[in-house]
Design a protein around this motif. Structure first.
Motif, short mmCIF file in Angstrom:
data_model
loop_
_atom_site.label_atom_id
_atom_site.label_comp_id
_atom_site.label_asym_id
_atom_site.label_seq_id
_atom_site.Cartn_x
_atom_site.Cartn_y
_atom_site.Cartn_z
N ARG A 33 0.90 -0.76 -0.07
CA ARG A 33 -0.03 0.19 0.50
C ARG A 33 0.84 1.20 0.15
O ARG A 33 1.85 1.29 0.31
CB ARG A 33 -1.07 0.12 1.13
N PRO A 34 0.54 2.31 -0.37
CA PRO A 34 1.23 3.29 -0.48
C PRO A 34 1.90 4.24 0.39
O PRO A 34 2.72 4.84 0.78
CB PRO A 34 0.02 5.05 -0.55
N HIS A 37 5.64 1.71 2.96
CA HIS A 37 7.10 1.43 3.75
C HIS A 37 6.79 4.04 4.21
O HIS A 37 5.72 4.44 3.85
CB HIS A 37 7.26 2.42 1.98
N TRP A 249 -3.83 4.39 -3.94
CA TRP A 249 -2.12 4.93 -4.89
C TRP A 249 -1.34 5.99 -4.12
O TRP A 249 -0.17 6.64 -4.57
CB TRP A 249 -1.95 5.29 -6.41
N ASN A 296 3.79 9.93 -0.72
CA ASN A 296 4.15 8.30 -0.99
C ASN A 296 3.28 8.00 -2.13
O ASN A 296 2.12 8.59 -1.82
CB ASN A 296 4.56 7.30 0.13
N THR A 297 3.69 7.61 -3.19
CA THR A 297 2.79 6.76 -4.37
C THR A 297 3.28 5.33 -4.40
O THR A 297 4.82 4.84 -4.52
CB THR A 297 3.26 7.87 -5.37
N TYR A 298 2.25 5.12 -4.90
CA TYR A 298 2.84 3.19 -5.15
C TYR A 298 1.57 2.30 -5.88
O TYR A 298 0.60 3.06 -6.23
CB TYR A 298 2.33 2.76 -3.66
N SER A 300 0.21 -0.73 -7.79
CA SER A 300 -0.19 -1.87 -6.88
C SER A 300 -0.66 -3.28 -8.22
O SER A 300 -0.92 -4.29 -7.87
CB SER A 300 -1.63 -1.72 -6.57
N ASN A 306 4.83 -2.46 -8.32
CA ASN A 306 5.69 -2.32 -6.93
C ASN A 306 6.46 -1.23 -7.01
O ASN A 306 7.37 -0.85 -6.24
CB ASN A 306 6.36 -3.56 -6.96
N ARG A 308 7.57 2.81 -6.52
CA ARG A 308 7.12 3.63 -5.60
C ARG A 308 7.74 5.08 -5.91
O ARG A 308 9.10 4.88 -6.49
CB ARG A 308 7.50 3.50 -4.29
N THR A 336 13.06 6.60 -5.27
CA THR A 336 12.06 6.02 -6.41
C THR A 336 12.17 4.26 -5.78
O THR A 336 13.98 5.17 -5.48
CB THR A 336 12.34 6.05 -7.49
N TYR A 338 11.70 0.09 -6.75
CA TYR A 338 10.86 -0.97 -7.07
C TYR A 338 11.88 -1.47 -6.76
O TYR A 338 12.57 -2.42 -6.09
CB TYR A 338 11.48 -0.62 -8.27
#
Length: 340
Positions: A33-34, A37, A249, A296-298, A300, A306, A308, A336, A338
């Motif tokens: 999930r965003p 981390h 996200w 933070n962005t993610y 999914s 995966n 970010r 970023t 990954y």
């Protein structure tokens, strides 16, 4: 050191008790999930499943400007009463490349490289100005993370690591007093520590459906002396953060850090402590309270699953510096990550 160990034990006890409260639950803390981390400025905040890799890139800009003596602002004239030269500002840029690999669900290994570039503007007692520059690869960071538990949407892991002194402690540049030759630059302008520096950390994470929180206690310990007969001071930090998952996200975070940095021990014989404040080890270390607001962005699903992106704006709330030093202002961190 005793206070640091006590804080670790207290944090571990609280986290262990928290995960026992609802022991019937098997729901695990999830990184998918965003807000899975921590804010991008924090490293070693999470672990990976067996066989998983992660690669990361971070860019950090830190601005230091004007002077503080203790917790009070100080004019440049105060420094020039005792020293021939004082710095007036120091922007620093750092590029960090990292990788993580999990040989098992309980252990994650971490490796980090960094490249630094710095400028320092100065003013002399006679009113002249000049700028020095330095850049280069810093010390390599190695660490192993050990998972203690992951249940009830809470997790606790420890970190044991050390740095390899690959960064230079002999960076030089031309100054008005050395023209046309280069002279060795003071401590803040060096890109490495010159010593093998172990570090310990303990990180606790928790989350609910739309919120998450975390805390990381970390210490960097300096031993021995480098080739210039000194060592940097130990660093003790406690980071706490809270995040809200605004959508699947994106998440927003707020962070608060307490930081203690000890004075430099020893002295570089090539530096004259009466020339400039940055060459005097009495003007090193201090106590800080720092804040940060981040995003933070993610991704999914899909081809970029995966991946970010993170950003954080940091600003000091309190600084109590030893002696007289440049004060820290804003810090910007982009990054970023990954994993696969």
């Amino acid at each position: 050191m005793k206070k640091y160990i006590s804080a670790i034990l207290m944090m571990a006890t609280i986290a262990f008790y928290a995960q026992e409260i609802n022991d019937n639950s098997t729901t695990k803390w999830s990184a998918g999930r965003p807000d899975g981390h921590a804010p991008i400025s924090i490293t070693g905040d999470h672990m990976h499943g067996k066989g998983q890799w992660m690669f990361s890139y971070r860019y950090m800009y830190m601005n230091m400007d004007e002077l503080k003596q203790g917790s009070n602002d100080a004019p440049f004239d105060d420094a020039l009463e005792d020293y021939m030269i004082t710095p007036t500002s120091m922007p620093m840029n750092m590029h960090m490349l990292g990788s993580m690999f999990a040989p098992s669900d309980k252990i994650t290994l971490m490796l980090m490289f960094n490249y630094l570039s710095m400028e320092m503007d100065h003013i002399t007692r006679m009113g002249g100005t000049f700028t020095t520059e330095s850049s280069g690869f810093g010390d390599i960071q190695l660490a192993a993370l050990f998972k203690f538990f992951n249940k009830n949407q809470q997790t606790l892991h420890g970190q044991v690591g050390f740095s390899i002194p690959t960064g230079s402690v002999t960076e030089s540049d031309v100054t008005p007093a050395s023209t046309p030759d280069e002279t060795e630059l003071p401590y803040p302008m060096q890109v490495g520590s010159g010593t093998f520096d172990p570090n310990l950390a303990l990180t606790y994470l928790g989350q609910k459906e739309s919120i998450s929180w975390g805390s990381q206690l970390k210490g960097v310990f300096r031993f021995g002396e480098n080739d210039r007969d000194y060592r940097y001071g130990n660093r003790y930090s406690l980071n706490n953060w809270f995040a809200v998952k605004a959508a699947n996200w994106i998440s927003l975070s707020a962070r608060l850090e307490g930081l203690i940095v000890s004075e430099i021990e020893g002295a570089d014989p090539n530096l004259n402590p009466m020339m400039v404040i940055t060459a005097d080890t009495n003007n090193s270390g201090g106590t800080y309270v720092n804040s940060g607001i981040g995003i933070n962005t993610y991704i999914s699903k899909g081809a970029l699953k995966n991946l970010r992106f993170g950003f954080e704006f940091g600003y000091p709330l309190y600084q109590d510096l030893n002696g007289i030093q440049l004060k820290t202002k804003e810090t910007l961190t982009f990054g970023t990550q990954y994993s696969f």
